[in-house]
Design a protein around this motif. Sequence first.
Motif, short mmCIF file in Angstrom:
data_model
loop_
_atom_site.label_atom_id
_atom_site.label_comp_id
_atom_site.label_asym_id
_atom_site.label_seq_id
_atom_site.Cartn_x
_atom_site.Cartn_y
_atom_site.Cartn_z
N ARG A 168 0.80 -1.22 0.00
CA ARG A 168 0.00 0.00 0.00
C ARG A 168 0.84 1.27 0.00
NH1 ARG A 168 -4.57 -1.89 4.52
NH2 ARG A 168 -5.33 -3.70 3.34
N ASP A 169 2.16 1.13 -0.14
CA ASP A 169 3.02 2.31 -0.22
C ASP A 169 4.22 1.98 -1.09
OD1 ASP A 169 4.90 0.89 1.41
OD2 ASP A 169 3.90 1.62 3.21
N ASP A 170 5.08 2.99 -1.28
CA ASP A 170 6.21 2.80 -2.20
C ASP A 170 7.27 1.88 -1.64
OD1 ASP A 170 5.00 4.46 -4.04
OD2 ASP A 170 6.05 6.26 -3.37
N PHE A 171 7.34 1.74 -0.30
CA PHE A 171 8.36 0.88 0.27
C PHE A 171 7.98 -0.59 0.14
CE2 PHE A 171 10.67 -1.38 3.58
CZ PHE A 171 11.95 -0.90 3.40
N THR A 172 6.75 -0.93 0.52
CA THR A 172 6.33 -2.33 0.40
C THR A 172 6.02 -2.69 -1.05
OG1 THR A 172 4.05 -1.68 0.93
CG2 THR A 172 5.43 -2.46 2.74
N GLY A 173 5.75 -1.70 -1.89
CA GLY A 173 5.59 -1.94 -3.32
C GLY A 173 4.15 -2.09 -3.75
N ARG A 174 3.68 -1.17 -4.57
CA ARG A 174 2.28 -1.20 -5.00
C ARG A 174 2.02 -2.28 -6.05
NH1 ARG A 174 0.22 3.50 -2.75
NH2 ARG A 174 1.82 5.05 -2.22
N HIS A 175 3.10 -2.85 -6.59
CA HIS A 175 2.98 -3.99 -7.50
C HIS A 175 3.78 -5.17 -6.95
CE1 HIS A 175 0.96 -1.66 -10.63
NE2 HIS A 175 1.84 -0.70 -10.41
#
Length: 299
Positions: free
Chosen positions: A55-62
């Motif tokens: 749900r964010d850029d660190f965990t990755g939206r894809h």
Amino acid sequence: MGELQRLPANSDPDTLAQVLRDDGAAIVENVLDPAALDQLKSEIMPYVEATEPGRDDFTGRHTTRTGALVARSPACRELVMNKLILGGANAFLDPFCERIQLHLTQLIRIRPGQGKQPLHRDRLAWGGFLQDSIEPQFNTIWAVTDFTEENGATQVVPGSSKWEAGREARPEEIRYAEMAAGSVLVYSGSVIHSGGANQADHDRMGLNITYALGWLRQEENQYLSCPPHIAKDFDPALRDLLGYCMGSYALGYFTPPTGPGENPEVVPPEFLFSGKVTDWSEGDDLYEKVSERACAGPV
């Protein structure tokens, strides 16, 4: 300019630990054969397919991150207990603890279109509160698919585990952990790394299994991800690694929440499975080890 060292699958644990002390990361090639990989995927893919993206850029939206793999996958349990990896983890972390523990199990699937994850050190899971002289983690990413620069192979900065705080990696210092499926990237909690960008037309999947000092809080709460009613059927050595044991002489006991006099007042975690209190002989060994290190001073 630092390169990622590559070790054969028949390496010994002490050699692996020394490479991590020197460089912070290495690749062990071809540890799993295709049959073992197929078994692993057959067990975990239903969970992976059902996992929502970050749900964010660190965990990755894809990117999807699937956990609780010790409870869900017998094949994953075997990887957790792999003799080379577990031996290397014990040798690498031994100066800083009496016992190591499983810190995290997570299948990371980087999907097409995912950008590069920000570079970071995993030790920051505990904030900046640990002394730099203490190495808290021994980490692995098992390649479930081939890792290439195009499909998001992990970015690693060899030697960065020894850098002073605040130094940032230059582009020419970054290496990509390109490796065949069945190989393993091993890296310390202090080395700078991140997931790469997936510019391919297929998923990149890696199984992140990490180990930490037994006196630290685990990132993945193993007591909830793998509660006693599941862990009771495991090999005792695996249960110990999950944290169902004393982490030190006086670290990890509990009091059974039962009626007056129904059980002993203070018991080790193993009491959950045996219903018996041992002679604490192992605890005595840990006490001696703690005492020796306390007398020796800081490591």
